[in-house]
Motif scaffolding. Sequence first.
Motif, PDB file in Angstrom:
ATOM      1  N   PRO A 161       0.844  -1.036   0.109  1.00  0.00           N
ATOM      2  CA  PRO A 161       0.055   0.033  -0.040  1.00  0.00           C
ATOM      3  C   PRO A 161       0.951   1.160  -0.099  1.00  0.00           C
ATOM      4  O   PRO A 161       1.945   1.013   0.346  1.00  0.00           O
ATOM      5  N   GLU A 162       0.121   2.316  -0.183  1.00  0.00           N
ATOM      6  CA  GLU A 162       1.009   3.755  -0.239  1.00  0.00           C
ATOM      7  C   GLU A 162       1.543   3.829   1.157  1.00  0.00           C
ATOM      8  O   GLU A 162       1.177   3.451   2.109  1.00  0.00           O
ATOM      9  N   GLY A 163       2.716   4.621   1.087  1.00  0.00           N
ATOM     10  CA  GLY A 163       3.412   4.723   2.251  1.00  0.00           C
ATOM     11  C   GLY A 163       4.980   4.993   2.068  1.00  0.00           C
ATOM     12  O   GLY A 163       5.593   4.977   0.930  1.00  0.00           O
ATOM     13  N   SER A 164       5.705   5.228   3.090  1.00  0.00           N
ATOM     14  CA  SER A 164       7.253   5.446   2.980  1.00  0.00           C
ATOM     15  C   SER A 164       7.838   4.233   3.614  1.00  0.00           C
ATOM     16  O   SER A 164       7.760   3.930   4.694  1.00  0.00           O
ATOM     17  N   TYR A 165       8.695   3.612   2.748  1.00  0.00           N
ATOM     18  CA  TYR A 165       9.216   2.292   3.047  1.00  0.00           C
ATOM     19  C   TYR A 165      10.947   2.593   3.177  1.00  0.00           C
ATOM     20  O   TYR A 165      11.519   3.128   2.431  1.00  0.00           O
ATOM     21  N   THR A 166      11.721   1.486   3.955  1.00  0.00           N
ATOM     22  CA  THR A 166      12.976   1.361   3.900  1.00  0.00           C
ATOM     23  C   THR A 166      13.202  -0.130   3.806  1.00  0.00           C
ATOM     24  O   THR A 166      12.466  -0.880   4.491  1.00  0.00           O
ATOM     25  N   VAL A 167      14.212  -0.625   3.543  1.00  0.00           N
ATOM     26  CA  VAL A 167      14.578  -1.915   3.539  1.00  0.00           C
ATOM     27  C   VAL A 167      15.315  -2.206   5.059  1.00  0.00           C
ATOM     28  O   VAL A 167      16.240  -1.639   5.326  1.00  0.00           O
ATOM     29  N   SER A 168      14.703  -3.085   5.805  1.00  0.00           N
ATOM     30  CA  SER A 168      15.132  -3.067   7.121  1.00  0.00           C
ATOM     31  C   SER A 168      15.744  -4.370   7.345  1.00  0.00           C
ATOM     32  O   SER A 168      16.460  -4.623   8.457  1.00  0.00           O
ATOM     33  N   THR A 187      14.938   6.109   1.503  1.00  0.00           N
ATOM     34  CA  THR A 187      13.521   5.936   1.992  1.00  0.00           C
ATOM     35  C   THR A 187      12.561   5.954   0.447  1.00  0.00           C
ATOM     36  O   THR A 187      12.790   6.794  -0.247  1.00  0.00           O
ATOM     37  N   PHE A 188      11.857   4.564   0.372  1.00  0.00           N
ATOM     38  CA  PHE A 188      11.240   4.804  -0.767  1.00  0.00           C
ATOM     39  C   PHE A 188       9.837   5.006  -0.609  1.00  0.00           C
ATOM     40  O   PHE A 188       8.833   4.859   0.267  1.00  0.00           O
ATOM     41  N   GLU A 189       9.381   6.327  -1.457  1.00  0.00           N
ATOM     42  CA  GLU A 189       7.885   6.749  -1.311  1.00  0.00           C
ATOM     43  C   GLU A 189       7.087   6.023  -2.311  1.00  0.00           C
ATOM     44  O   GLU A 189       7.397   6.470  -3.536  1.00  0.00           O
ATOM     45  N   ILE A 190       6.105   5.383  -1.944  1.00  0.00           N
ATOM     46  CA  ILE A 190       5.320   4.702  -2.676  1.00  0.00           C
ATOM     47  C   ILE A 190       3.911   5.110  -2.699  1.00  0.00           C
ATOM     48  O   ILE A 190       3.303   5.370  -1.822  1.00  0.00           O
ATOM     49  N   GLU A 191       3.658   5.265  -4.025  1.00  0.00           N
ATOM     50  CA  GLU A 191       2.118   5.956  -4.382  1.00  0.00           C
ATOM     51  C   GLU A 191       1.309   5.062  -4.994  1.00  0.00           C
ATOM     52  O   GLU A 191       1.944   3.917  -5.762  1.00  0.00           O
ATOM     53  N   SER A 192       0.070   5.017  -5.000  1.00  0.00           N
ATOM     54  CA  SER A 192      -0.842   4.055  -5.554  1.00  0.00           C
ATOM     55  C   SER A 192      -0.640   3.968  -7.092  1.00  0.00           C
ATOM     56  O   SER A 192      -0.428   5.026  -7.708  1.00  0.00           O
TER      57      SER A 192
END
Length: 209
Positions: A161-168, A187-192
């Motif tokens: 889903p949309e959100g701000s992601y990092t590889v943890s 940080t990856f900003e994912i949009e729909s």
Amino acid sequence: MKGVKKTKQAKRVLAAAGMLLLLFAYRSFADDAGEESGTETADTKWENLPEVFSWQDGQGLDKDGTILADTWAYDMVNAAGKYVLFDEAGAVIRRQDKAWEESLSEDYTSTDAEPGIFMLRCTVPDDFSGAIQITFTEKSGCTYTYDLNEENLYAGNLAVPEGSYTVSEAAAKSGTEEYAVSFSEETFEIESGAYVLVNLGLETVAALE
């Protein structure tokens, strides 16, 4: 006569005021009753949702290992975003912490949004035949894991889903060899509906005992 008219007018004013007070009291009671009824409806509406017992390649599985699709479900694994909406392919397109938020209305379905896609690609050595596991964490704390292996040619698409992601977390091993996985720390900003390419690399660390 003037005194009689004034008395009648005063009675009319008092009667009108009384009617207004009664109307106000009735509407206040109705509003309170409606709120209580709505809460009960929301609570009972979401208490029988399917439950996510495990996750595999970004898809939620129920206790029988069946992929959940085209439905809301309750996540038994992640601490944040307990209420999850899956699309028809089983991809997560929305998460909520509370079941009774307005976004979880009866009119909101899996066709109202599209997930974003991480396009995962890894270049591996010729002698590598193991598995690579990569985990993305959204700022809310929700995690999404994907496994790359020989079967999928070390490439795959992870729907989130949309959100701000990092590889943890990222780990790889093949036979007795352990490998370090290189990846972007941004940080990856994912949009729909968006597609984001994530390239991975491997480097031998040590032989496992």
